[in-house]
Design an enzyme around this catalytic site. Structure first.
Site, mmCIF file in Angstrom:
data_model
loop_
_atom_site.group_PDB
_atom_site.id
_atom_site.type_symbol
_atom_site.label_atom_id
_atom_site.label_comp_id
_atom_site.label_asym_id
_atom_site.label_seq_id
_atom_site.Cartn_x
_atom_site.Cartn_y
_atom_site.Cartn_z
ATOM 1 N N THR A 182 0.831 -1.209 0.000
ATOM 2 C CA THR A 182 0.000 0.000 0.000
ATOM 3 C C THR A 182 0.859 1.248 0.000
ATOM 4 O O THR A 182 1.950 1.259 0.572
ATOM 5 C CB THR A 182 -0.952 0.055 1.220
ATOM 6 O OG1 THR A 182 -1.734 1.248 1.125
ATOM 7 C CG2 THR A 182 -0.215 0.054 2.541
ATOM 8 N N ALA A 228 -0.729 6.351 3.483
ATOM 9 C CA ALA A 228 -0.062 6.572 4.776
ATOM 10 C C ALA A 228 -0.946 6.163 5.955
ATOM 11 O O ALA A 228 -0.445 5.664 6.972
ATOM 12 C CB ALA A 228 0.342 8.041 4.905
ATOM 13 N N ASP A 255 -7.802 -3.394 -0.102
ATOM 14 C CA ASP A 255 -8.616 -2.517 -0.933
ATOM 15 C C ASP A 255 -9.886 -2.219 -0.159
ATOM 16 O O ASP A 255 -10.543 -3.129 0.350
ATOM 17 C CB ASP A 255 -8.947 -3.148 -2.290
ATOM 18 C CG ASP A 255 -9.407 -2.071 -3.258
ATOM 19 O OD1 ASP A 255 -8.573 -1.237 -3.653
ATOM 20 O OD2 ASP A 255 -10.610 -2.039 -3.605
ATOM 21 N N SER A 256 -10.184 -0.940 -0.033
ATOM 22 C CA SER A 256 -11.286 -0.573 0.838
ATOM 23 C C SER A 256 -12.079 0.584 0.260
ATOM 24 O O SER A 256 -11.670 1.190 -0.732
ATOM 25 C CB SER A 256 -10.746 -0.241 2.228
ATOM 26 O OG SER A 256 -9.551 0.512 2.138
ATOM 27 N N HIS A 301 -13.479 -1.950 9.713
ATOM 28 C CA HIS A 301 -13.476 -2.842 8.551
ATOM 29 C C HIS A 301 -12.086 -3.457 8.378
ATOM 30 O O HIS A 301 -11.939 -4.653 8.171
ATOM 31 C CB HIS A 301 -13.889 -2.046 7.305
ATOM 32 C CG HIS A 301 -13.138 -0.764 7.094
ATOM 33 N ND1 HIS A 301 -12.878 0.118 8.126
ATOM 34 C CD2 HIS A 301 -12.551 -0.225 5.993
ATOM 35 C CE1 HIS A 301 -12.177 1.132 7.660
ATOM 36 N NE2 HIS A 301 -11.963 0.956 6.368
ATOM 37 N N ARG A 302 -11.034 -2.624 8.483
ATOM 38 C CA ARG A 302 -9.653 -3.102 8.306
ATOM 39 C C ARG A 302 -9.272 -4.045 9.441
ATOM 40 O O ARG A 302 -8.662 -5.092 9.220
ATOM 41 C CB ARG A 302 -8.709 -1.884 8.267
ATOM 42 C CG ARG A 302 -7.253 -2.196 7.996
ATOM 43 C CD ARG A 302 -6.507 -0.961 7.517
ATOM 44 N NE ARG A 302 -7.082 -0.494 6.271
ATOM 45 C CZ ARG A 302 -7.858 0.599 6.157
ATOM 46 N NH1 ARG A 302 -8.108 1.367 7.203
ATOM 47 N NH2 ARG A 302 -8.386 0.927 4.995
HETATM 48 P P1 ITT Z 1 -3.444 1.745 -1.825
HETATM 49 O O1 ITT Z 1 -4.216 1.249 -3.030
HETATM 50 O O2 ITT Z 1 -2.035 2.098 -2.136
HETATM 51 O O3 ITT Z 1 -3.568 0.822 -0.643
HETATM 52 P P2 ITT Z 1 -5.496 3.792 -1.756
HETATM 53 O O4 ITT Z 1 -5.705 5.011 -0.909
HETATM 54 O O5 ITT Z 1 -5.569 3.976 -3.248
HETATM 55 O O6 ITT Z 1 -4.092 3.133 -1.331
HETATM 56 P P3 ITT Z 1 -7.851 2.146 -1.903
HETATM 57 O O7 ITT Z 1 -7.766 2.021 -3.382
HETATM 58 O O8 ITT Z 1 -8.167 0.913 -1.111
HETATM 59 O O9 ITT Z 1 -6.494 2.688 -1.294
HETATM 60 O O10 ITT Z 1 -8.881 3.284 -1.563
HETATM 61 C C1 ITT Z 1 -9.567 3.281 -0.380
HETATM 62 C C2 ITT Z 1 -10.085 4.669 -0.063
HETATM 63 O O11 ITT Z 1 -11.228 4.505 0.788
HETATM 64 C C3 ITT Z 1 -9.058 5.453 0.735
HETATM 65 O O12 ITT Z 1 -8.252 6.258 -0.076
HETATM 66 C C4 ITT Z 1 -9.964 6.266 1.665
HETATM 67 O O13 ITT Z 1 -10.414 7.399 0.995
HETATM 68 C C5 ITT Z 1 -11.164 5.359 1.892
HETATM 69 N N1 ITT Z 1 -10.981 4.594 3.127
HETATM 70 C C6 ITT Z 1 -10.650 3.280 3.239
HETATM 71 N N2 ITT Z 1 -10.482 2.935 4.525
HETATM 72 C C7 ITT Z 1 -10.705 4.049 5.247
HETATM 73 C C8 ITT Z 1 -10.655 4.329 6.617
HETATM 74 O O14 ITT Z 1 -10.310 3.422 7.513
HETATM 75 N N3 ITT Z 1 -10.932 5.583 7.004
HETATM 76 C C9 ITT Z 1 -11.237 6.540 6.114
HETATM 77 N N4 ITT Z 1 -11.276 6.366 4.792
HETATM 78 C C10 ITT Z 1 -11.013 5.120 4.348
#
Ligand code: ITT
Length: 211
Positions: free
Chosen positions: A10, A13, A79-80, A190-191
């Site tokens: 990932t 940050a 992925d979230s 969720h994580r």
């Molecule tokens: P990586 O793919 O490098 O891991 P990313 O930010 O692009 O980083 P994602 O594609 O999984 O990651 O996007 C998930 C988005 O959903 C993330 O950028 C946040 O905006 C949101 N998100 C996910 N988990 C969250 C959390 O615990 N708290 C707040 N926002 C979250």
């Protein structure tokens, strides 16, 4: 199967802060891909969280393998996204790209709140979803999923966490996930849930006898 190390695929940050804390009790070395010296650009073109998590972990597993460093190492990716029921589950798997990847969360959060203008409490339901995808040292793949249910607030609150946390209100706690400590968030998020499920699968694999 012998597992000594987890490399986390990932560049986010916020995830880099949360994930090692959740995995700490496995007693393995946990490093981000940056710390492992892997720099790759990954196109997340899957249509589900699970697919995207596997795409990310496969690319980094291949890079490690190319460098001859995959021995006893698991690559994991997260992925979230945030699903808002009133907006037909938007932004969903496009959560990072919503309004543009480089747009600040101040603006993204304000936009989502304004799209819910006048929507009553009971229709503001939402959830964070997280899929974890893992590639094992022998190439086998595992996935897990976790969810936390909540509601979209009326204003940003709190400065912990990242992304959409300041607008994600959790009724049981009476506050947003940005107002929880990192420890509290990791216990219920969720994580946290997805990684606990992944840990259980990994422990089973680690107990497998080599033949
Ligand atoms: P990586 O793919 O490098 O891991 P990313 O930010 O692009 O980083 P994602 O594609 O999984 O990651 O996007 C998930 C988005 O959903 C993330 O950028 C946040 O905006 C949101 N998100 C996910 N988990 C969250 C959390 O615990 N708290 C707040 N926002 C979250």
């Amino acid at each position: 199967m012998k597992i000594e190390k987890i490399v986390f695929a990932t560049g986010n940050a916020g995830k880099v802060r949360e994930i090692p804390a959740i995995l700490a009790d496995l007693g393995l070395e946990v490093v981000s891909m940056k710390e492992a010296g892997i720099r790759v650009d990954i196109e997340e073109n899957g249509s589900t969280y699970e697919e995207n998590a596997m795409i990310k972990s496969r690319v980094v597993a291949e890079a490690l393998k190319g460098a001859g460093r995959q021995a006893h190492t698991v690559v994991m990716a997260d992925d979230s996204g945030l699903e808002i029921d009133y907006l037909n589950r938007e932004p969903g798997i496009y959560s990072a790209r919503y309004l543009g990847e480089d747009t600040s969360y101040r603006i993204k959060n304000a936009n989502l709140i304004s799209r819910l203008d006048g929507v009553p409490e009971e229709e503001r339901t939402a959830r964070f979803v997280c899929a974890i995808g893992a590639v094992l040292p022998d190439g086998r793949e595992l996935t897990s999923r976790g969810v936390i249910e909540g509601r979209i607030g009326y204003e940003e609150r709190g400065s912990n966490g990242f992304g959409y946390d300041p607008i994600f209100y959790v009724p049981e706690f009476g506050c947003t996930t940005a107002e929880l400590t990192e420890e509290q968030k990791n216990r219920v998020s969720h994580r946290g849930n997805a990684l606990q499920a992944m840990k259980a699968q990994l422990l089973e694999m680690m107990n497998e006898q080599e033949i």
